[in-house]
Design an enzyme around this catalytic site. Structure first.
Site, mmCIF file in Angstrom:
data_model
loop_
_atom_site.group_PDB
_atom_site.id
_atom_site.type_symbol
_atom_site.label_atom_id
_atom_site.label_comp_id
_atom_site.label_asym_id
_atom_site.label_seq_id
_atom_site.Cartn_x
_atom_site.Cartn_y
_atom_site.Cartn_z
ATOM 1 N N LYS A 30 -4.832 6.915 2.471
ATOM 2 C CA LYS A 30 -5.919 7.073 3.499
ATOM 3 C C LYS A 30 -6.815 6.020 3.410
ATOM 4 C CE LYS A 30 -7.658 11.193 1.323
ATOM 5 N NZ LYS A 30 -7.770 12.675 1.296
ATOM 6 N N ARG A 45 -6.320 19.646 11.102
ATOM 7 C CA ARG A 45 -4.932 19.585 11.124
ATOM 8 C C ARG A 45 -4.365 20.731 11.569
ATOM 9 N NH1 ARG A 45 -2.247 16.800 5.658
ATOM 10 N NH2 ARG A 45 0.073 16.532 6.353
ATOM 11 N N LYS A 63 -6.278 7.475 11.911
ATOM 12 C CA LYS A 63 -6.770 8.850 11.291
ATOM 13 C C LYS A 63 -8.046 9.352 11.897
ATOM 14 C CE LYS A 63 -7.931 10.487 6.483
ATOM 15 N NZ LYS A 63 -8.800 11.585 7.415
HETATM 16 P P1 ATP Z 1 -6.697 16.229 2.041
HETATM 17 O O1 ATP Z 1 -6.346 14.613 1.653
HETATM 18 O O2 ATP Z 1 -6.664 16.838 0.854
HETATM 19 O O3 ATP Z 1 -6.187 16.735 3.245
HETATM 20 P P2 ATP Z 1 -9.211 15.873 3.314
HETATM 21 O O4 ATP Z 1 -9.124 16.807 4.441
HETATM 22 O O5 ATP Z 1 -10.593 15.709 2.843
HETATM 23 O O6 ATP Z 1 -8.402 16.136 2.064
HETATM 24 P P3 ATP Z 1 -9.035 13.403 4.689
HETATM 25 O O7 ATP Z 1 -9.663 12.258 3.877
HETATM 26 O O8 ATP Z 1 -9.778 13.880 5.741
HETATM 27 O O9 ATP Z 1 -8.637 14.637 3.526
HETATM 28 O O10 ATP Z 1 -7.425 12.870 5.109
HETATM 29 C C1 ATP Z 1 -6.383 13.671 5.154
HETATM 30 C C2 ATP Z 1 -6.266 14.642 6.408
HETATM 31 O O11 ATP Z 1 -6.300 13.415 7.582
HETATM 32 C C3 ATP Z 1 -5.327 15.205 6.937
HETATM 33 O O12 ATP Z 1 -5.197 16.463 6.264
HETATM 34 C C4 ATP Z 1 -5.214 15.466 8.389
HETATM 35 O O13 ATP Z 1 -6.058 16.637 8.933
HETATM 36 C C5 ATP Z 1 -6.188 14.193 8.841
HETATM 37 N N1 ATP Z 1 -5.203 13.057 9.711
HETATM 38 C C6 ATP Z 1 -5.824 12.534 10.694
HETATM 39 N N2 ATP Z 1 -4.928 11.549 11.060
HETATM 40 C C7 ATP Z 1 -3.921 11.704 10.454
HETATM 41 C C8 ATP Z 1 -2.615 11.145 10.429
HETATM 42 N N3 ATP Z 1 -2.380 10.075 11.506
HETATM 43 N N4 ATP Z 1 -1.656 11.551 9.635
HETATM 44 C C9 ATP Z 1 -1.754 12.437 8.642
HETATM 45 N N5 ATP Z 1 -3.064 13.114 8.461
HETATM 46 C C10 ATP Z 1 -4.030 12.646 9.479
#
Ligand code: ATP
Length: 588
Positions: free
Chosen positions: A423, A257, A252
């Site tokens: 996540k 994104r 992650k």
């Molecule tokens: P949300 O879950 O609403 O997007 P957020 O941006 O706060 O909120 P994060 O905790 O950052 O959520 O986790 C989701 C984000 O992680 C995704 O939107 C994407 O930008 C990022 N990301 C990084 N690596 C990956 C991956 N391997 N698969 C999917 N998303 C990923």
């Protein structure tokens, strides 16, 4: 169809804060709208001409609008400005001036929706300094024939001040009731919307072809897909309980994104909230074409800043230097990135949304020629909990935030936050764990060193079920002098005289804002609250949930819309899992 029908609907809607009534007014309007123009009506109701991601802005300065109104009514500009100051709303001021109109127009033309829409479109297309006069002419020709109520809403739309508080989901509800007789079919409309992010297209499709046709709604290149989202888990064991099937883990990365749409040589990039961000990433446009083995494709990737010397991934803040209007080429040099593909939604005429993760990953790997710039996200098939821990360790050591855990059989669920994707971040293990992304709904004036700026902000979560913004905390810590200035500037554009009907707050703020700006907050705990309205009555009758010791992290989440903020359901889940930790600890 007469524009007065839209104006009347907007007028009724301005007079109510009840969601059921708002929806009913929309239903009544949709029922009498011919299918050929229903997309235009759907856009106009939101003060737009096309879906957000096309970036078409009407953007007329108030000064020009005042000159236009003066030209069509014969009322001096100074008098109009005076009226505007007196009533505090440009739409109402326009209506009042039109009421007092002294010039009579002999050849009055009826104002139709088509005429308003087409004129606004022409205005939006005009560019450059010389365009101001043309804009003024177009507006004054409309206002010339407008009744006061029509003028009121034309004025609001052209100056981007139509703030009715109807979100996309309310419009989907209304479409479902108008064309299928009940709200029950909304999921089908929602699916179509999630696949194309274009309310006008969905409205036209259901009005022309009926609800059954929406089953075959197709993904298409350059119509961004609403992203699939993940739920949080705190360890491998919780992940296993939630997923209940085989899963893979991916790195992650902490970047932005990016949804990549490519058709031959044309590439458009969309952000998480589906804004066109192609301009910020000229390097992606230049370099990825040669890595993609397809003519037409929709991919998802995380763009991440890197240290070119060590290859190490750098945090999100580094990437945000790219978000600038000027000197982009310089930023591209100073903040190099890599693009890490993690999903594929469409390739050469075929949608991949219904394929399993496993199948999509196979197609993704065979569609990308990896190089140092374009890569496929590191992935591992998971057999044991220890493997999750080891892979997490690796990920963190390489500069990642954590892992994404994805169920092998799951399709791509556009627009959904589901337990097929989880996540897992290291920090979830302590205190409240994850940060929250909350919407700024109000502010309190500062005192002492903060005089002349806001001293504290009132924040809300997003309630997906009611499309509302219930308050969840007041935050006054974590701000630097610089961020206080920045907030004062950003938020001054969002001030509203009347509180948005979607806001539900237990505190009276000094200033209310259009719910638009999303910021990141950490807190020590979620507690029951007699004041705040998030999850009201859900845990205990008469109580909501609130954050204890909230603190601003310094991140303004520009890439998030208010509907992307932390939801009420997520806060309830966080509250319950925090309770569980306390209980578990007590047992030992
Ligand atoms: P949300 O879950 O609403 O997007 P957020 O941006 O706060 O909120 P994060 O905790 O950052 O959520 O986790 C989701 C984000 O992680 C995704 O939107 C994407 O930008 C990022 N990301 C990084 N690596 C990956 C991956 N391997 N698969 C999917 N998303 C990923």
């Amino acid at each position: 169809m007469k524009f007065s029908l839209v104006a009347d609907t907007l007028g009724y809607m301005e007079g109510t804060t009840k969601r059921l009534e708002l929806t009913q007014h929309l239903v009544d309007l949709f029922k009498i709208t011919p299918p050929e123009i229903i997309s235009k009506v759907a856009y106009l109701l939101q003060g737009k001409l096309r879906p957000e991601h096309e970036g078409i802005e009407i953007g007329v300065a108030e000064k020009i609008a005042i000159r236009a109104l003066s030209k069509s009514t014969g009322v001096p500009a100074l008098k109009i400005e005076h009226e505007y100051k007196k009533v505090g709303d440009f739409g109402h001021a326009t209506a009042n001036i039109l009421e007092q109109k002294t010039q009579t127009t002999f050849l009055k033309e009826d104002i139709t929706i088509e005429r308003v829409y087409d004129t606004l479109f022409k205005i939006a297309e005009l560019k450059g300094n010389r365009s101001q006069n043309m804009k003024m002419k177009y507006i004054s020709s409309l206002l010339n024939d407008a009744s006061p109520i029509e003028g009121r809403f034309i004025a609001k739309i052209i100056t981007s001040n139509l703030r009715l508080g109807v979100a996309d989901y309310t419009i989907l509800d209304a479409l479902s009731i108008a064309f299928t007789g009940s709200k029950e079919n909304r999921p089908m409309l929602e699916h179509a919307y999630n696949v194309c992010s274009d309310l006008g297209r969905v409205a036209e499709d259901v009005a022309k072809n009926g609800i059954e046709a929406l089953k075959h709604f197709q993904v298409s290149v350059f119509s961004p897909i609403r992203p699939m989202l993940a739920e949080r888990v705190k360890d491998a064991q919780e992940a296993r309980e939630k997923i209940q099937a085989d899963f893979a883990a991916e790195y992650k990365l902490d970047g932005e994104r990016v949804q990549v749409h490519m058709q031959k040589d044309k590439i458009i990039l969309y952000s998480r909230s589906l804004e066109n961000i192609t301009n910020y990433y000229p390097d992606i446009v230049e370099k990825i074409g040669k890595s993609i083995k397809a003519n037409e494709i929709i991919l998802e990737a995380e763009a991440v800043a890197i240290n070119e010397n060590t290859g190490e991934f750098l945090p999100f803040q580094e990437l945000m230097h790219r978000r600038r209007k000027y000197n982009i080429a310089k930023a591209v040099n100073e903040y190099p990135i890599t693009v890490n593909f993690f999903d594929i939604m469409f390739v050469d005429g075929k949608s991949c949304l219904d394929m399993s993760y496993k199948e999509r990953r196979r197609i993704l790997e065979s569609s990308i020629n990896e190089d140092s710039f374009a890569r496929v996200m590191p992935m591992m098939l998971i057999k044991t909990d220890d493997e999750v821990e080891d892979f997490l360790e690796n990920a963190i050591n390489s500069g990642c935030e954590g892992l994404m855990l994805k169920q092998l059989d799951s399709p791509y669920r556009a627009g959904a936050r589901a337990s097929n994707w989880l996540k897992l971040k290291r920090e979830y293990k302590n205190e409240l764990g994850d940060s929250l992304d909350l919407v700024v709904i109000g502010a309190f004036y500062g005192r002492g060193r903060r005089t002349g700026r806001y001293g504290a902000l009132l924040l809300s979560a997003y309630d997906e079920n009611t499309d509302g913004y219930p308050s969840v905390c007041k935050v006054g810590t974590g701000f630097t002098d610089e961020s206080l200035d920045q907030f004062y500037q950003i938020l001054s554009d969002k001030i509203i005289v009347k509180k948005d009907p979607r806001i539900d707050s237990g505190l009276e703020a000094d200033v209310w804002f259009e719910p638009e700006v999303v910021i990141e907050i950490v807190a020590s705990e979620i507690t029951l609250s007699p004041i705040h309205k998030t999850a009201l009555d859900k845990i205990r009758k008469g109580s909501g949930l609130a954050l204890r010791f909230p603190k601003f992290t310094g991140k303004i989440r520009f890439e998030k819309t208010p509907e992307n903020a932390t939801s009420v359901d997520e806060i309830i889940t966080m509250y319950n899992s925090q309770k569980k930790v306390v209980q578990d600890e007590k047992q030992f």
